[in-house]
Design a protein around this motif. Structure first.
Motif, PDB file in Angstrom:
ATOM      1  N   MET A   1      54.537  62.142  43.858  1.00 56.36           N
ATOM      2  CA  MET A   1      54.005  62.369  45.161  1.00 56.36           C
ATOM      3  C   MET A   1      52.550  63.001  45.028  1.00 56.36           C
ATOM      4  SD  MET A   1      55.108  64.317  49.544  1.00 56.36           S
ATOM      5  CE  MET A   1      55.791  62.584  49.499  1.00 56.36           C
ATOM      6  N   ASP A   2      50.992  62.322  45.807  1.00 49.32           N
ATOM      7  CA  ASP A   2      50.124  63.040  45.468  1.00 49.32           C
ATOM      8  C   ASP A   2      49.827  64.254  46.686  1.00 49.32           C
ATOM      9  OD1 ASP A   2      49.020  61.544  43.295  1.00 49.32           O
ATOM     10  OD2 ASP A   2      48.250  59.472  44.686  1.00 49.32           O
ATOM     11  N   VAL A   3      49.206  65.217  46.360  1.00 52.03           N
ATOM     12  CA  VAL A   3      49.463  66.809  47.335  1.00 52.03           C
ATOM     13  C   VAL A   3      47.901  67.196  47.159  1.00 52.03           C
ATOM     14  CG1 VAL A   3      51.517  67.119  47.851  1.00 52.03           C
ATOM     15  CG2 VAL A   3      50.782  67.909  45.685  1.00 52.03           C
ATOM     16  N   ARG A   4      47.322  67.999  48.455  1.00 50.21           N
ATOM     17  CA  ARG A   4      45.941  68.760  47.925  1.00 50.21           C
ATOM     18  C   ARG A   4      46.689  69.660  48.446  1.00 50.21           C
ATOM     19  NH1 ARG A   4      42.004  67.111  46.926  1.00 50.21           N
ATOM     20  NH2 ARG A   4      39.648  66.908  47.021  1.00 50.21           N
TER      21      ARG A   4
ATOM     22  N   GLY B   1      42.255  70.984  43.688  1.00 50.14           N
ATOM     23  CA  GLY B   1      43.210  71.418  44.993  1.00 50.14           C
ATOM     24  C   GLY B   1      43.472  69.948  44.596  1.00 50.14           C
ATOM     25  N   LYS B   2      43.446  69.361  44.082  1.00 51.91           N
ATOM     26  CA  LYS B   2      44.577  67.859  43.639  1.00 51.91           C
ATOM     27  C   LYS B   2      45.246  67.997  42.958  1.00 51.91           C
ATOM     28  CE  LYS B   2      40.815  64.609  44.265  1.00 51.91           C
ATOM     29  NZ  LYS B   2      39.549  64.117  43.555  1.00 51.91           N
ATOM     30  N   GLY B   3      47.177  67.600  43.158  1.00 51.32           N
ATOM     31  CA  GLY B   3      48.381  67.671  42.621  1.00 51.32           C
ATOM     32  C   GLY B   3      48.795  66.470  42.792  1.00 51.32           C
ATOM     33  N   VAL B   4      50.229  67.039  41.791  1.00 53.21           N
ATOM     34  CA  VAL B   4      50.971  65.756  42.218  1.00 53.21           C
ATOM     35  C   VAL B   4      52.705  66.760  42.365  1.00 53.21           C
ATOM     36  CG1 VAL B   4      52.429  64.080  40.550  1.00 53.21           C
ATOM     37  CG2 VAL B   4      50.000  64.010  40.900  1.00 53.21           C
ATOM     38  N   VAL B   5      53.726  66.387  42.709  1.00 52.30           N
ATOM     39  CA  VAL B   5      54.793  67.107  42.664  1.00 52.30           C
ATOM     40  C   VAL B   5      55.789  66.074  41.769  1.00 52.30           C
ATOM     41  CG1 VAL B   5      57.348  67.278  44.627  1.00 52.30           C
ATOM     42  CG2 VAL B   5      54.655  66.623  45.316  1.00 52.30           C
ATOM     43  N   HIS B   6      55.985  67.483  41.047  1.00 50.91           N
ATOM     44  CA  HIS B   6      57.198  67.663  39.461  1.00 50.91           C
ATOM     45  C   HIS B   6      58.283  67.556  40.007  1.00 50.91           C
ATOM     46  CE1 HIS B   6      57.694  67.619  35.167  1.00 50.91           C
ATOM     47  NE2 HIS B   6      58.525  68.370  35.532  1.00 50.91           N
TER      48      HIS B   6
ATOM     49  N   LYS C   1      49.615  87.085  54.913  1.00 48.80           N
ATOM     50  CA  LYS C   1      48.495  87.131  53.762  1.00 48.80           C
ATOM     51  C   LYS C   1      48.140  85.629  53.777  1.00 48.80           C
ATOM     52  CE  LYS C   1      52.348  87.327  50.793  1.00 48.80           C
ATOM     53  NZ  LYS C   1      53.491  88.363  49.560  1.00 48.80           N
ATOM     54  N   PRO C   2      47.118  85.828  52.752  1.00 50.62           N
ATOM     55  CA  PRO C   2      46.980  84.468  52.362  1.00 50.62           C
ATOM     56  C   PRO C   2      47.491  83.177  51.262  1.00 50.62           C
ATOM     57  CG  PRO C   2      45.254  85.508  51.425  1.00 50.62           C
ATOM     58  CD  PRO C   2      45.956  86.208  52.602  1.00 50.62           C
ATOM     59  N   LEU C   3      48.477  82.098  51.883  1.00 51.42           N
ATOM     60  CA  LEU C   3      49.597  81.951  51.191  1.00 51.42           C
ATOM     61  C   LEU C   3      48.829  80.101  50.273  1.00 51.42           C
ATOM     62  CD1 LEU C   3      53.197  81.903  53.001  1.00 51.42           C
ATOM     63  CD2 LEU C   3      51.669  83.579  50.656  1.00 51.42           C
ATOM     64  N   LEU C   4      49.293  79.496  48.837  1.00 44.47           N
ATOM     65  CA  LEU C   4      48.204  78.264  49.088  1.00 44.47           C
ATOM     66  C   LEU C   4      49.672  77.936  49.322  1.00 44.47           C
ATOM     67  CD1 LEU C   4      46.480  77.136  47.252  1.00 44.47           C
ATOM     68  CD2 LEU C   4      47.819  76.881  45.324  1.00 44.47           C
ATOM     69  N   VAL C   5      50.143  76.186  50.292  1.00 43.81           N
ATOM     70  CA  VAL C   5      50.781  75.319  49.833  1.00 43.81           C
ATOM     71  C   VAL C   5      49.527  73.756  50.082  1.00 43.81           C
ATOM     72  CG1 VAL C   5      51.616  76.824  51.710  1.00 43.81           C
ATOM     73  CG2 VAL C   5      50.469  75.350  52.305  1.00 43.81           C
ATOM     74  N   PHE C   6      50.384  73.112  49.965  1.00 47.11           N
ATOM     75  CA  PHE C   6      50.304  71.690  49.376  1.00 47.11           C
ATOM     76  C   PHE C   6      50.811  70.764  50.930  1.00 47.11           C
ATOM     77  CE2 PHE C   6      49.999  74.294  45.189  1.00 47.11           C
ATOM     78  CZ  PHE C   6      48.726  73.222  44.532  1.00 47.11           C
ATOM     79  N   VAL C   7      49.534  70.111  50.936  1.00 46.09           N
ATOM     80  CA  VAL C   7      49.966  68.909  52.102  1.00 46.09           C
ATOM     81  C   VAL C   7      50.162  68.067  51.207  1.00 46.09           C
ATOM     82  CG1 VAL C   7      49.313  70.415  53.768  1.00 46.09           C
ATOM     83  CG2 VAL C   7      47.830  68.709  52.689  1.00 46.09           C
ATOM     84  N   PRO C   8      50.392  66.264  51.829  1.00 47.30           N
ATOM     85  CA  PRO C   8      50.525  65.318  51.394  1.00 47.30           C
ATOM     86  C   PRO C   8      48.876  64.807  51.422  1.00 47.30           C
ATOM     87  CG  PRO C   8      51.966  65.014  53.348  1.00 47.30           C
ATOM     88  CD  PRO C   8      51.083  65.746  53.204  1.00 47.30           C
ATOM     89  N   ALA C   9      48.635  64.007  50.011  1.00 46.15           N
ATOM     90  CA  ALA C   9      47.347  63.677  50.163  1.00 46.15           C
ATOM     91  C   ALA C   9      46.528  62.749  50.814  1.00 46.15           C
ATOM     92  CB  ALA C   9      46.857  63.154  48.667  1.00 46.15           C
TER      93      ALA C   9
END
Length: 119
Positions: A99-102, A51-56, A111-119
Motif C-alpha cells: 500500500m502506498d502511504v504518506r 513523506g512517500k512510502g510503501v507498506v513493507h 509529543k509529535p509522532l510520525l505516522v502514515f496515512v493511505p496515499a
C-alpha cells in the motif's frame, strides 16, 4: 552538539519530517545516527523527506476492546530507509503490504509522532 535523535524530534516538533543523508555517498539514513551504517561516512546532513512510502509489512495488535486495536507497519521510504510506525485514517484490518502511504505528523502521548496515512 545535539544528539541525532533529539534533533530529529525537534524537527518533528516544528512539523518537519527530516532524515539524514550522507554528503559523500548520497545514502539516506534512518534512524538518526552519527555515521552512515555500512560506510562509516560521518558527513550526515538533515534533508526534508518526501513523506512517500510503501507498506513493507503489517501486523495488528488486538485489544480486548476492538476499538483500541492498532496496526504496526514497516514502511519503505521513497529515499530508501525502512522505518516502523502505524497507518492512521483506515481500519486496522484494511492496511495491506504494498500500500502506498504518506507521512503525517500528529500529536500523541504529549509529543509529535510520525505516522502514515493511505496515499
Amino acid at each position: 552538539m545535539i544528539q541525532p535523535e533529539a534533533e530529529w524530534r525537534a524537527h518533528l516538533a516544528e512539523g518537519r519530517f527530516m532524515i539524514q543523508r550522507s554528503r559523500s555517498t548520497g545514502g539516506h539514513v534512518f534512524y538518526p545516527r552519527i555515521v552512515e551504517p555500512g560506510t562509516g561516512a560521518d558527513d550526515l546532513q538533515w534533508v526534508e523527506a518526501s513523506g512517500k512510502g510503501v507498506v513493507h509489512a503489517v501486523t495488528v495488535v488486538r485489544k480486548k476492546d476492538p476499538a483500541d486495536s492498532y496496526n504496526v507497519v514497516l514502511v519503505d521510504l521513497a529515499e530508501g530507509p525502512r522505518l516502523m510506525s502505524r497507518v492512521d485514517g483506515i481500519d486496522v484490518d484494511a492496511v495491506r503490504i504494498g500500500m502506498d502511504v504518506r507521512a503525517r505528523i500528529v500529536e500523541g502521548e504529549g509529543k509529535p509522532l510520525l505516522v502514515f496515512v493511505p496515499a
